[in-house]
Design an enzyme around this catalytic site. Structure first.
Site, mmCIF file in Angstrom:
data_model
loop_
_atom_site.group_PDB
_atom_site.id
_atom_site.type_symbol
_atom_site.label_atom_id
_atom_site.label_comp_id
_atom_site.label_asym_id
_atom_site.label_seq_id
_atom_site.Cartn_x
_atom_site.Cartn_y
_atom_site.Cartn_z
ATOM 1 N N SER A 161 0.816 -1.221 0.000
ATOM 2 C CA SER A 161 0.000 0.000 0.000
ATOM 3 C C SER A 161 0.846 1.265 0.000
ATOM 4 O O SER A 161 0.345 2.346 -0.340
ATOM 5 C CB SER A 161 -0.937 0.007 1.208
ATOM 6 O OG SER A 161 -0.226 -0.217 2.409
ATOM 7 N N ASP A 407 -3.561 5.311 11.921
ATOM 8 C CA ASP A 407 -2.714 4.871 10.820
ATOM 9 C C ASP A 407 -1.378 5.589 10.948
ATOM 10 O O ASP A 407 -1.272 6.793 10.690
ATOM 11 C CB ASP A 407 -3.363 5.201 9.475
ATOM 12 C CG ASP A 407 -2.523 4.720 8.283
ATOM 13 O OD1 ASP A 407 -1.388 4.248 8.500
ATOM 14 O OD2 ASP A 407 -3.004 4.820 7.144
ATOM 15 N N HIS A 410 1.000 4.778 6.691
ATOM 16 C CA HIS A 410 0.818 5.553 5.469
ATOM 17 C C HIS A 410 0.986 7.042 5.762
ATOM 18 O O HIS A 410 1.159 7.438 6.908
ATOM 19 C CB HIS A 410 -0.553 5.244 4.865
ATOM 20 C CG HIS A 410 -0.760 3.793 4.605
ATOM 21 N ND1 HIS A 410 -1.450 2.967 5.465
ATOM 22 C CD2 HIS A 410 -0.335 3.013 3.585
ATOM 23 C CE1 HIS A 410 -1.460 1.737 4.990
ATOM 24 N NE2 HIS A 410 -0.782 1.730 3.851
#
Length: 434
Positions: A161, A407, A410
């Site tokens: 990702s 998160d 990311h």
């Protein structure tokens, strides 16, 4: 007769005196004209030299934008090194009020969980930092230059990702000068997509392949562990190699999860699977084997291609990621406050070593180029650049809940990940000069 001679002598004497008078009168004027003529030549030469210098230096700077301003001569051996290469991995984050090239309203390719400002993040200071390498400058991203360099080419981002995160950042910056069209999306998810820039006939594809090799991801419905075949590249992306002009590889974080490793069709060990009757092993050897398999497969299948390997980007969970770990810092780490060490350093070391091994293996292929975007240190120093709790819209709108998902892997868009693509551009420019 005598009078005639006398007259003649007087005439000759007069002419001589007149000639000498004229000579002495003309001498200063002649010297003055000569001086003025030479002065004009000197002025012309100086002006021409200055004009040449004015023309030459900006051209030199445009060819080597990574060079820092300096009053010293460019002819030193040290400067020669910096003209050809720059260690972008070593530096520090410095305050920069210029801000990002884009925002969430001007870019339509940002994932919802990375729209930090739109999701209610109150601080914006994380947007105003610039990466300053220790020995050179990293120029601001030039979207038009990037598109010109990849005109009529197909660039594939393959991996996890973070490959998607970097591609979305790149698309946002390029969209400031040209609008991309989404021309393909896999029917059941967004794991395989392709964008096309009609202005330059450039294509950018995303291939989800977190292991790079064949494998099965763990899931809530199936086993709690991943399975990886370390010696077989994932054909989902490898079968399309013939269509790629450039490939950007990103992987790492999925290797930290429980996994079972296969080689030659047989299990060779597992990570954090105590209930399975396998040899327990760490993930460093499998990670090395996976990258070696990937690069070897690319070299064997297509000898003319450009390959970029992005190094490991550390996470910033304060606590375990699956146990309410958070990342609430609002500024970068200061100089000397954090160093690349432990697991982060070991993964980066493996990636760099395997890239160098692959370069040696492909040395006979003139059309194969391989380089590394070393982001480990610059990413490590940015704990403030993640969505954190703002991966979801307004997580504290109704007070502070007992458990908030964060998160810390990311990156917010825009954000520090944009710097990765600034380095990416410099590598492409370096290749273009060869």
């Amino acid at each position: 007769m005598g009078s005639t001679l006398l007259l003649k002598d007087k005439l000759v004497s007069f002419i001589k005196r007149f000639a000498f008078s004229i000579f002495y009168l003309m001498l200063p004027a002649t010297l003055l004209c000569t001086y003025l003529y030479l002065l004009s030549l000197t002025h012309h030469s100086t002006t021409t030299t200055a004009a040449a210098a004015t023309t030459y230096h900006p051209s030199f700077s445009s060819l080597h934008p990574s060079l820092p301003p300096s009053s010293s001569s460019f002819s030193s051996e040290k400067d020669k090194v910096y003209r050809d290469a720059c260690d972008y991995s070593n530096g520090e984050w410095v305050d920069d009020r210029s801000g990002p090239l884009y925002n969430v309203t001007t870019c339509g390719t940002i994932k919802e969980s990375e729209k930090c400002i739109s999701n209610g993040r109150p601080d914006t200071g994380y947007l105003y930092w610039r990466w300053q390498p220790k020995e050179c400058n990293l120029p601001r991203f030039e979207p038009l230059t990037f598109l010109q360099l990849v005109e009529n080419k197909h660039i594939a981002f393959v991996g996890d990702s973070l490959a998607r995160n970097q591609l979305e950042s790149l698309l946002c910056m390029l969209a400031t000068v040209s609008t991309p069209n989404l021309v393909y999306k896999s029917p059941n998810d967004n794991k395989f997509r392709r964008w096309h820039f009609p202005s330059h006939n450039a294509n950018f594809s995303l291939y989800w392949s977190p292991f790079l090799v064949q494998g099965v991801e763990r899931s809530n419905e199936g086993p709690y562990y991943n399975t990886m075949h370390l010696d077989h590249v994932n054909e989902r992306w490898a079968r399309d190699l013939e269509w790629f002009d450039m490939i950007v590889v990103s992987f790492g974080h999925w290797f930290l999860l429980p996994s079972v490793y296969y080689e030659g069709g047989s299990v060779i060990g597992s990570l954090n699977c105590p209930d399975l009757n396998h040899t327990q092993m760490d993930f460093y050897v499998p990670l090395r084997k996976v990258l070696r398999t990937t690069l070897s497969s690319i070299i064997e299948r297509k000898s003319e291609i450009d390959v970029i390997v992005k190094t490991f980007s550390p996470a910033h969970f304060e606590g375990d990621w699956d146990k309410a770990g958070t990342c609430l810092k609002t500024e970068p780490y200061k100089k000397g406050e954090k160093e690349v060490e432990g697991m982060d350093a070991e993964i980066r070391k493996i990636e760099i070593e395997e890239v160098e091994n692959a370069k040696a293996k492909a040395s006979g292929f003139g059309g194969f180029r391989l380089d590394i975007v070393d982001v480990t240190r610059l990413a490590l120093l940015r704990p403030d650049g993640h969505p954190g709790p703002y991966m979801n819209p307004f997580p504290f709108a109704n007070g502070v809940p007992e458990r908030v998902q964060n998160d810390c892997v990311h990156w917010c868009l825009p954000g520090p990940i944009d710097t990765w693509n600034e380095i990416f551009l410099q590598i492409i420019k370096k290749w273009d000069k060869r």
